[in-house]
Design a protein around this motif. Structure first.
Motif, short mmCIF file in Angstrom:
data_model
loop_
_atom_site.label_atom_id
_atom_site.label_comp_id
_atom_site.label_asym_id
_atom_site.label_seq_id
_atom_site.Cartn_x
_atom_site.Cartn_y
_atom_site.Cartn_z
N ASP A 22 -6.86 -4.59 11.94
CA ASP A 22 -5.76 -3.80 11.39
C ASP A 22 -4.56 -4.66 11.00
O ASP A 22 -3.71 -4.20 10.23
CB ASP A 22 -5.32 -2.74 12.40
CG ASP A 22 -6.30 -1.59 12.50
OD1 ASP A 22 -7.28 -1.57 11.73
OD2 ASP A 22 -6.09 -0.70 13.36
N HIS A 46 -6.49 1.89 6.72
CA HIS A 46 -6.99 2.84 5.72
C HIS A 46 -7.16 4.20 6.36
O HIS A 46 -6.94 4.39 7.57
CB HIS A 46 -8.32 2.35 5.14
CG HIS A 46 -9.28 1.85 6.17
ND1 HIS A 46 -10.00 2.70 6.98
CD2 HIS A 46 -9.64 0.60 6.54
CE1 HIS A 46 -10.75 1.98 7.79
NE2 HIS A 46 -10.55 0.71 7.56
N HIS A 67 -5.60 -5.01 7.37
CA HIS A 67 -5.91 -3.85 6.53
C HIS A 67 -5.90 -2.58 7.36
O HIS A 67 -6.32 -2.56 8.52
CB HIS A 67 -7.29 -4.01 5.88
CG HIS A 67 -8.35 -4.51 6.84
ND1 HIS A 67 -8.89 -3.74 7.85
CD2 HIS A 67 -8.92 -5.73 6.97
CE1 HIS A 67 -9.77 -4.45 8.53
NE2 HIS A 67 -9.80 -5.67 8.03
N THR A 83 -13.47 -0.96 1.42
CA THR A 83 -13.35 0.01 2.52
C THR A 83 -12.18 0.95 2.28
O THR A 83 -12.28 2.16 2.55
CB THR A 83 -13.20 -0.72 3.86
OG1 THR A 83 -14.32 -1.60 4.06
CG2 THR A 83 -13.13 0.27 5.01
N LEU A 84 -11.07 0.42 1.80
CA LEU A 84 -9.93 1.29 1.49
C LEU A 84 -10.33 2.34 0.46
O LEU A 84 -9.98 3.52 0.59
CB LEU A 84 -8.76 0.45 0.96
CG LEU A 84 -7.70 0.04 1.99
CD1 LEU A 84 -8.30 -0.79 3.11
CD2 LEU A 84 -6.57 -0.73 1.30
N ASP A 85 -11.06 1.93 -0.58
CA ASP A 85 -11.49 2.88 -1.60
C ASP A 85 -12.47 3.90 -1.02
O ASP A 85 -12.37 5.10 -1.30
CB ASP A 85 -12.15 2.14 -2.76
CG ASP A 85 -11.15 1.35 -3.60
OD1 ASP A 85 -9.95 1.64 -3.50
OD2 ASP A 85 -11.59 0.45 -4.33
N THR A 134 -12.94 4.93 2.16
CA THR A 134 -12.35 5.87 3.11
C THR A 134 -11.40 6.85 2.43
O THR A 134 -11.34 8.02 2.82
CB THR A 134 -11.63 5.12 4.24
OG1 THR A 134 -10.68 4.20 3.67
CG2 THR A 134 -12.62 4.34 5.10
N SER A 135 -10.70 6.40 1.41
CA SER A 135 -9.84 7.33 0.67
C SER A 135 -10.67 8.38 -0.05
O SER A 135 -10.32 9.57 -0.07
CB SER A 135 -8.98 6.55 -0.33
OG SER A 135 -8.09 5.67 0.34
N GLY A 140 0.83 -1.20 0.00
CA GLY A 140 0.00 0.00 0.00
C GLY A 140 0.86 1.24 0.00
O GLY A 140 2.03 1.21 -0.40
N VAL A 194 -2.71 3.41 3.64
CA VAL A 194 -3.71 2.60 2.94
C VAL A 194 -3.00 1.32 2.53
O VAL A 194 -2.24 1.29 1.56
CB VAL A 194 -4.27 3.35 1.71
CG1 VAL A 194 -5.29 2.50 0.97
CG2 VAL A 194 -4.90 4.68 2.13
N ARG A 195 -3.23 0.26 3.31
CA ARG A 195 -2.52 -0.99 3.09
C ARG A 195 -3.43 -2.18 3.34
O ARG A 195 -4.37 -2.09 4.13
CB ARG A 195 -1.28 -1.09 4.01
CG ARG A 195 -0.26 0.00 3.76
CD ARG A 195 0.97 -0.14 4.65
NE ARG A 195 1.90 0.94 4.38
CZ ARG A 195 2.81 0.92 3.41
NH1 ARG A 195 2.90 -0.16 2.62
NH2 ARG A 195 3.61 1.93 3.22
N MET A 196 -3.10 -3.30 2.70
CA MET A 196 -3.92 -4.49 2.87
C MET A 196 -3.07 -5.74 2.67
O MET A 196 -2.22 -5.79 1.78
CB MET A 196 -5.08 -4.48 1.87
CG MET A 196 -6.12 -5.54 2.10
SD MET A 196 -7.56 -5.30 1.02
CE MET A 196 -6.86 -5.73 -0.57
#
Length: 547
Positions: free
Chosen positions: A294, A299, A297, A348-350, A352-353, A181, A278-280
């Motif tokens: 966490d 974010h 993932h 969720t990453l998308d 929240t970003s 990420g 932002v990592r997964m």
């Protein structure tokens, strides 16, 4: 080293680990939970559960305590150049609906939520083991257990290990799982819990100062008289590098943006610098070791989904581990955890970003506020798993749900109703609550299938949903009607409407233990229900075959 007597060793005692431990403990699993910290944290960090997490906490039996210990989200007062310029309440128009009791998130200090979960867990005889850091993991016994080494040199054995140990997860690193990420070095915030007492700052508002040269946000911590969550853009040195947070630095930021004397801020703890990560993880499972929260993932904080996504990971995993440990399902059921939750993490990453970008854009203008981070999606009620192999397709069930009802994989709707035995008001989620699958039967044609389902015992609950005009007998509380546990009366028609059952119609709905729809079929298709239940429950009466 002796044979494993621990079914599941959970590493990390935050909300994710505690949720998982509690779900497993109530299923009778031999669970242990360890944390590297020497003491339980007394810090707020996350601001509280969203509506979907509140549903989970209700299932676990702690939501009343959570609601009592916290508060509804506060209206936001926005300032510019020391002056208030706007007030907004993102939840002003929110109201409970028949399909969802909880219409807004809830503010509660994370340490208080963890206290409530630990107390409930202690009722099952499970206590957090502090000061225990995992430094080694080796799967042994032909893949039948995991040998765990701790920093003090002691080695122990468990059938499964779950890493809930945060973004810097030791478990993830020991497994060699990548955590790809980005880190936005230019998006920096300092935060902490502070004590502040000033008559100009009412505790009935979330105060937000957004200026051209930075920002300060102060939100009262529920259950405290003078505690506040403090967030701000950092002070910077002559080269523009962010300075580490300190009490004096917080005072200077407070005075600069609020215009109020800094000495009113008397204490600051859990000082931290936050950069947008932002990592997964690319995998959630390696053999008998899994990741959640966490550890899997991270974010942007916009939308408040960090803790919530972890709690929902745990609730998805808990029932699957429970079924495998009980010998009712094979280990392939655990593959559906990653299958379902990894795409949710990516989404969720998308989300929240996107919400972070929207918020940063909004606060550039006077009156812009953190409400831009909140959308219907951040409530978590729309998350489902239609793509899953558990969504009524691979098990030979019908892939299509009624056009007006939920599809397999969707979150199951709630609905107000009456208890058929007592006449008291209740709701479907109270029937769903507990470590079991639920089969709802609508219409008289469903009765035969529900009698058959009752043979599964405690692991599957049969529930007859009577229409208001139907005769539901004279059941006594806890009684069995025609070999089917007394059901509910859909006196207002909300349940039938929610599940797409027309007037006078019939149908069968399988609800997973985590409140997601397994299959929706006509009452005349009992084979679909049998086939669906076979994967997570085996045959009726099949228990403790393998562990």
């Amino acid at each position: 080293m002796t044979d494993a007597s621990t079914d599941v060793l959970i590493v990390g005692a935050g909300p994710t680990g505690l949720t998982l431990a509690l779900d497993l403990a109530r299923r009778g699993a031999a669970v242990r939970i360890v944390d590297r910290s020497p003491a339980h944290p007394r810090t707020s960090r996350a601001k509280g559960p969203n509506p979907r997490s509140l549903e989970i906490l209700a299932d676990l039996g702690v939501v009343d305590e959570v609601l009592a210990a916290g508060s509804a989200p506060l209206p936001m007062r926005v300032y510019r150049d020391h002056r208030p310029v706007a007030e907004t309440d993102p939840w002003a128009d929110a109201t409970p609906a028949p399909a969802a009791r909880f219409d807004r998130p809830w503010l509660i200090a994370q340490w208080r939520l963890e206290e409530i979960l630990r107390a409930r867990l202690a009722g099952h005889g499970v206590h957090v083991e502090l000061g225990r850091e995992v430094v080694g993991l080796v799967e042994g016994g032909g893949g039948r257990h995991v040998d765990v080494t701790f920093a003090e040199g002691r080695a122990e054995r468990a059938r499964y290990v779950v890493g809930c140990d945060g973004a810097h997860s030791s478990v993830r690193k020991l497994l060699g799982i990548t955590f790809d990420g980005t880190t936005a070095e230019d998006q920096v915030m300092v935060s902490g819990d502070v004590k502040l007492d000033h008559e100009d700052l009412g505790r009935d508002r979330w105060h937000q100062w957004f200026d051209a040269d930075g920002a300060v946000m102060l939100c009262p911590i529920p259950g405290t008289r003078t505690g506040w969550w403090f967030q701000a853009g950092p002070e910077r040195d002559a080269d523009g590098r962010p300075l580490a947070p300190t009490l004096d630095g917080f005072r200077r930021l407070f005075t600069r943006h609020t215009g109020l004397p800094g000495h009113h801020l008397t204490r600051a703890e859990l000082l931290s610098t936050y950069r947008v990560n932002v990592r997964m993880a690319d995998r959630y499972r390696v053999g008998r070791v899994l990741l959640a929260g966490d550890a899997a993932h991270v974010h942007a904080i916009a939308g408040g989904l960090g803790m919530n996504t972890g709690v929902q990971d745990a609730f998805n995993l808990g029932w699957k581990l429970g079924q495998v440990l009980a010998g009712q399902a094979d280990t392939g059921l655990l593959d559906t955890y990653e299958e379902e939750r990894l795409p949710v993490a990516a989404w969720t990453l998308d989300l929240t970003s996107d919400r972070l970008r929207a918020t940063l854009e909004a606060i550039r203008e006077p009156g812009g506020n953190l409400g831009s981070a909140m959308t219907p999606e951040t409530a978590g009620l729309g998350i489902g798993y239609r793509w899953s192999s558990l969504a009524g397709t691979n098990a030979g069930t019908e892939p299509d749900a009624p056009a007006t009802g939920p599809h397999p994989g969707d979150r199951a709707p709630d609905a107000p109703c009456r208890d058929a035995a007592t006449g008291q008001r209740t709701h479907l989620y109270r029937t769903f609550a507990g470590p079991h699958t639920t089969v709802l039967g609508f219409g008289t044609a469903s009765a035969a299938v529900l009698r058959e389902v009752a043979a599964y015992g405690a692991g599957v609950r049969a529930c007859r949903v009577y229409a208001a005009h139907e005769d539901h007998g004279t059941a006594q509380p806890g009684a069995v009607i025609a070999d089917v546990v007394a059901g509910v009366v859909d006196d207002q028609g909300h349940a039938a409407a929610a599940y797409g059952i027309g007037a006078g119609g019939s149908g069968l709905v399988v609800i997973r233990p985590d409140h997601h729809v397994g299959v929706v079929v006509p009452a005349g298709a009992p084979g679909s229900v049998r086939e669906y239940l076979r994967r997570p429950h085996g045959a009726p009466g099949m228990v403790d075959a393998v562990r």
